[in-house]
Design a protein around this motif. Sequence first.
Motif, PDB file in Angstrom:
ATOM      1  N   GLY A  39      34.650  31.885  28.250  1.00  0.00           N
ATOM      2  CA  GLY A  39      34.395  31.979  29.687  1.00  0.00           C
ATOM      3  C   GLY A  39      35.325  32.966  30.354  1.00  0.00           C
ATOM      4  N   ILE A  40      36.616  32.923  29.973  1.00  0.00           N
ATOM      5  CA  ILE A  40      37.578  33.881  30.525  1.00  0.00           C
ATOM      6  C   ILE A  40      37.160  35.310  30.190  1.00  0.00           C
ATOM      7  N   ALA A  41      36.852  35.546  28.901  1.00  0.00           N
ATOM      8  CA  ALA A  41      36.512  36.899  28.460  1.00  0.00           C
ATOM      9  C   ALA A  41      35.272  37.431  29.179  1.00  0.00           C
ATOM     10  N   SER A  42      34.217  36.594  29.245  1.00  0.00           N
ATOM     11  CA  SER A  42      32.964  37.062  29.863  1.00  0.00           C
ATOM     12  C   SER A  42      33.133  37.271  31.365  1.00  0.00           C
ATOM     13  N   SER A  43      33.861  36.339  32.014  1.00  0.00           N
ATOM     14  CA  SER A  43      34.024  36.448  33.463  1.00  0.00           C
ATOM     15  C   SER A  43      34.903  37.644  33.837  1.00  0.00           C
ATOM     16  N   VAL A  44      35.999  37.822  33.091  1.00  0.00           N
ATOM     17  CA  VAL A  44      36.883  38.955  33.380  1.00  0.00           C
ATOM     18  C   VAL A  44      36.162  40.272  33.104  1.00  0.00           C
ATOM     19  N   HIS A  45      35.277  40.273  32.096  1.00  0.00           N
ATOM     20  CA  HIS A  45      34.505  41.468  31.785  1.00  0.00           C
ATOM     21  C   HIS A  45      33.726  41.945  33.017  1.00  0.00           C
ATOM     22  N   ILE A  46      33.000  41.027  33.655  1.00  0.00           N
ATOM     23  CA  ILE A  46      32.225  41.395  34.847  1.00  0.00           C
ATOM     24  C   ILE A  46      33.137  41.674  36.032  1.00  0.00           C
ATOM     25  N   TYR A  47      34.177  40.877  36.179  1.00  0.00           N
ATOM     26  CA  TYR A  47      35.102  41.015  37.297  1.00  0.00           C
ATOM     27  C   TYR A  47      35.750  42.398  37.299  1.00  0.00           C
ATOM     28  N   ILE A  48      36.282  42.801  36.122  1.00  0.00           N
ATOM     29  CA  ILE A  48      36.927  44.109  36.018  1.00  0.00           C
ATOM     30  C   ILE A  48      35.901  45.225  36.194  1.00  0.00           C
ATOM     31  N   LYS A  49      34.698  44.984  35.694  1.00  0.00           N
ATOM     32  CA  LYS A  49      33.636  45.981  35.795  1.00  0.00           C
ATOM     33  C   LYS A  49      33.391  46.387  37.259  1.00  0.00           C
ATOM     34  N   GLU A  50      33.453  45.368  38.140  1.00  0.00           N
ATOM     35  CA  GLU A  50      33.211  45.615  39.556  1.00  0.00           C
ATOM     36  C   GLU A  50      34.437  46.217  40.246  1.00  0.00           C
ATOM     37  N   LYS A  51      35.609  46.122  39.610  1.00  0.00           N
ATOM     38  CA  LYS A  51      36.840  46.633  40.213  1.00  0.00           C
ATOM     39  C   LYS A  51      37.148  48.071  39.796  1.00  0.00           C
ATOM     40  N   LEU A  52      36.359  48.619  38.876  1.00  0.00           N
ATOM     41  CA  LEU A  52      36.692  49.935  38.342  1.00  0.00           C
ATOM     42  C   LEU A  52      36.699  51.023  39.419  1.00  0.00           C
ATOM     43  N   LYS A  53      35.771  50.919  40.378  1.00  0.00           N
ATOM     44  CA  LYS A  53      35.765  51.910  41.475  1.00  0.00           C
ATOM     45  C   LYS A  53      37.061  51.841  42.271  1.00  0.00           C
ATOM     46  N   ALA A  54      37.476  50.598  42.600  1.00  0.00           N
ATOM     47  CA  ALA A  54      38.711  50.412  43.361  1.00  0.00           C
ATOM     48  C   ALA A  54      39.913  50.921  42.573  1.00  0.00           C
ATOM     49  N   ILE A  55      39.898  50.697  41.270  1.00  0.00           N
ATOM     50  CA  ILE A  55      41.004  51.168  40.423  1.00  0.00           C
ATOM     51  C   ILE A  55      41.044  52.694  40.412  1.00  0.00           C
ATOM     52  N   ALA A  56      39.840  53.323  40.343  1.00  0.00           N
ATOM     53  CA  ALA A  56      39.773  54.787  40.369  1.00  0.00           C
ATOM     54  C   ALA A  56      40.347  55.333  41.673  1.00  0.00           C
ATOM     55  N   ILE A  57      40.057  54.643  42.807  1.00  0.00           N
ATOM     56  CA  ILE A  57      40.593  55.072  44.106  1.00  0.00           C
ATOM     57  C   ILE A  57      42.116  54.957  44.109  1.00  0.00           C
ATOM     58  N   LEU A  58      42.627  53.819  43.564  1.00  0.00           N
ATOM     59  CA  LEU A  58      44.079  53.646  43.506  1.00  0.00           C
ATOM     60  C   LEU A  58      44.732  54.765  42.703  1.00  0.00           C
ATOM     61  N   LYS A  59      44.089  55.166  41.627  1.00  0.00           N
ATOM     62  CA  LYS A  59      44.647  56.242  40.805  1.00  0.00           C
ATOM     63  C   LYS A  59      44.605  57.572  41.547  1.00  0.00           C
ATOM     64  N   CYS A  60      43.548  57.790  42.362  1.00  0.00           N
ATOM     65  CA  CYS A  60      43.477  59.009  43.170  1.00  0.00           C
ATOM     66  C   CYS A  60      44.617  59.059  44.184  1.00  0.00           C
ATOM     67  N   MET A  61      45.057  57.849  44.614  1.00  0.00           N
ATOM     68  CA  MET A  61      46.121  57.770  45.617  1.00  0.00           C
ATOM     69  C   MET A  61      47.506  57.763  44.987  1.00  0.00           C
TER      70      MET A  61
END
Length: 831
Positions: free
Chosen positions: A262-284
């Motif tokens: 459950g942790i692995a599957s849930s974190v998989h989707i959770y991180i998937k949706e955060k990748l855009k935000a992470i990319a923005i943080l890296k741009c900053m």
Amino acid sequence: MAWRDAKASSIRLLLFMASIILGIAAVVSIQLFSTNLRDNIQRQSKTLMGADYRIDTRQIPTERAKAIIDSLQPDASEINFVSMIAFPKNGGSKLVKVRGIEGGFPFYGMINTQPGTAAGIYQESGGALVDATLLLQFDIKPGDSIKIGEITLPIAGALKSIPGSSAFSSSVAPPVVIPLQYIEATKLIQFGSRREYLYYYKTSASLDLKVLEDTIDPLLDIENADLDTHISTSRRLGRRYENVGKFLNLAAFIALLLGCIGIASSVHIYIKEKLKAIAILKCMGASRLQSFLIFLIQISGIGIIGGIIGSLIGVGLQELFPFLLKDFLPFPVEITISFQPIFIGIFLGFFMSVLFALLPLLRTWYVSPLAVLRIDNQLSKEPKKVRFLVFTTILVFLFLFSLWLIKDTVYALIFVAATIVTFAILGGVALFVIKMIRKFFPKRWGFTKRQSLLNLFRPNNQTVVLIVAIGLGTFLISTLYFTKDILLSKTAIGQTSATSNIIVLDVQTEQRDAVAQNIEEKNLPVINNIPLVTMRMHSINGRLVNELRQDTTRQIRGWILQHEFRTTYRDTLIASEELIEGVWTSAQKSGDPVVISISDNLASDANVTVGDPITFNVQGVLMKTTVGSIRKVDWGQLQLNFSIVFPKGVLEQAPQFNVLTTNVSDAESSAKLQRDLVANFPNVTVIDLRQVYTLVEDILEKVSWIINFMAFFSILTGIIVLIGSVRTSKYQRIKESVLLRTLGAKNKQILEISAFEYLFLGFLGSFVGILLALISSACLAVFVFKESFVPSIIPFIVFLPGITLLVVSIGLSNIQTVLRSSPLEVLRREG
């Protein structure tokens, strides 16, 4: 940043945490109980035995054994045997364990009686202490009398507990304690009677019991006697409950493993949706390490908090296990809380959460700042070497953890391999279905059905994760259900007129006809009249048994060399036997060598095969025999089975006693038969298999309850995983549903699309899980239980539709927001 992001995603993170809490609770509760059980056994080892050490033998001690016993100066002695007793007050009769005791036993613990003074005066007053439950059952009170064989004694008190007895052993044969001096007067110890001689010792603390055992026990073994110290007894008792602990540990580990999925599957989707935000943080200007640590801190916090909550729940739950297992334990378990299992629970919550979430977490490390500008849904991929390293670490951890639980390398490897195979099959089925739907897509179907099938292989689909989660949970509960049926079928006793349910033991040769007549006078059949001849092995393959006892390199099990075998003779095999090697000899021809048939387990333990010679000592007469055949015996059947069977024409003149069997239709007929037999033949023992079967059923019900209890943990964790996985897909599905509503789709169409998608996932996952359970249970039946497998229909008519409907319900609950609000309102809120 981790705290701010966690507050914004608190509901989703709580679902992740719930996945791990139940598994940690199961592990902690079982570890705490195992620790408490081990500590109680060590603490009460002297009380369990009632002495520092004892010597026991199942025959009259030989001269040499008696010399050793007397030289150690026993402080108390006992002779015990199982026999029928009667209550003259109301004519009741019961199979009991008679214990004739002399001396101050027990030296540790106490004999608990009502009245309390009875334990101290019964030897001087010549009274009997009778099991308290037995007195209630027959409406007998202290002061009444009890008939044991040829003597009648007053009942001095009700026996509530005595060292060495458990609730289970007392329910099979309740204890009756009398002064040792009356044993001979009962005249119940005759030829062939099963009895045990015990000598108890209390010694000073300075005596090294291990040295004593190592020195004296080998000498006693030669004389068919045994020395037990309270230390060795506690070790054996601990091993007795080891398998129970192993099963519970594995069940808890499965629950924990489901939580990790459950942790692995849930974190998989959770991180998937955060990748855009992470990319923005890296741009900053955020570094790889900073973006990785933000989410690592979140997952670590989930694991630690989940571990703490799970450990607290586990502390409460472990109070339940002593209640469930009280009938198997010879003492009450005192519960104390140790910090080691709690620490392990918190560590597991943290370590397993991070380990199983590591693969999706690593994607935050490799996401590119350019992902802000990209409009496709391609995930940033970690290198294959990194993925391989993570998977290897997970497998190594699973192996080490299962090895720690079950203490067996082979079983640990098998468990990990079986886990991998199950996951691979479920994942393979999911990928195969996706491929088939793509290849053979039904283009002429209606819009809603086509849309629901498209959701199964579109980006952000949950097909593989949900089928694995649903399938694994269904697989576990179905396997446990099928296994329970197999275990119950092994103890089934067919209640037909041709099946024996009453066994009359210890019938002397001169009593045989009279006992048979007594049975037949009540219009009951004498189904079997089995002769029994006792003997010991004198030599095996030409080597004397006394010589083999001294040989430390022998390949023969020790029990063979000192066991008193009860053998029979007949001309046919019975239903519980199967000839696997050699030729069955039905009758002995005059002048031919004596050919016997032995069971496969005896052949293995004695290291003999067809054609090997064995010489027996039959009541002082040596008899040479040759192994003519080897039989596979089903010892699980509640009937008389034998390790050694002679052909007819050999043992007819040997000293023997008989066992007669019959069938009674009801409790009243059984009670009447037992009363008459005990009154006329006090030395015989009557076993009512209907009562034994009821006890076995009761035990199996408790074992099944424990199995189902742990299965509940596993399946509940699986449901939490399921809810988390399906709810995680909510955010992608909401956006799609809002767009469909914007384009003119009606609520009914959106409901149908979601319903068909989750109906398909729920049905496929649970159906594959049941099929896998069917295969695994069939293998267990054939290779482990050696039983024919008749699958139950319950998983197909209850689990299959039940889990399918659960998945559909969770899936439909995801889109309630869309159906209740306008598209613009939902888009703003979700954005």
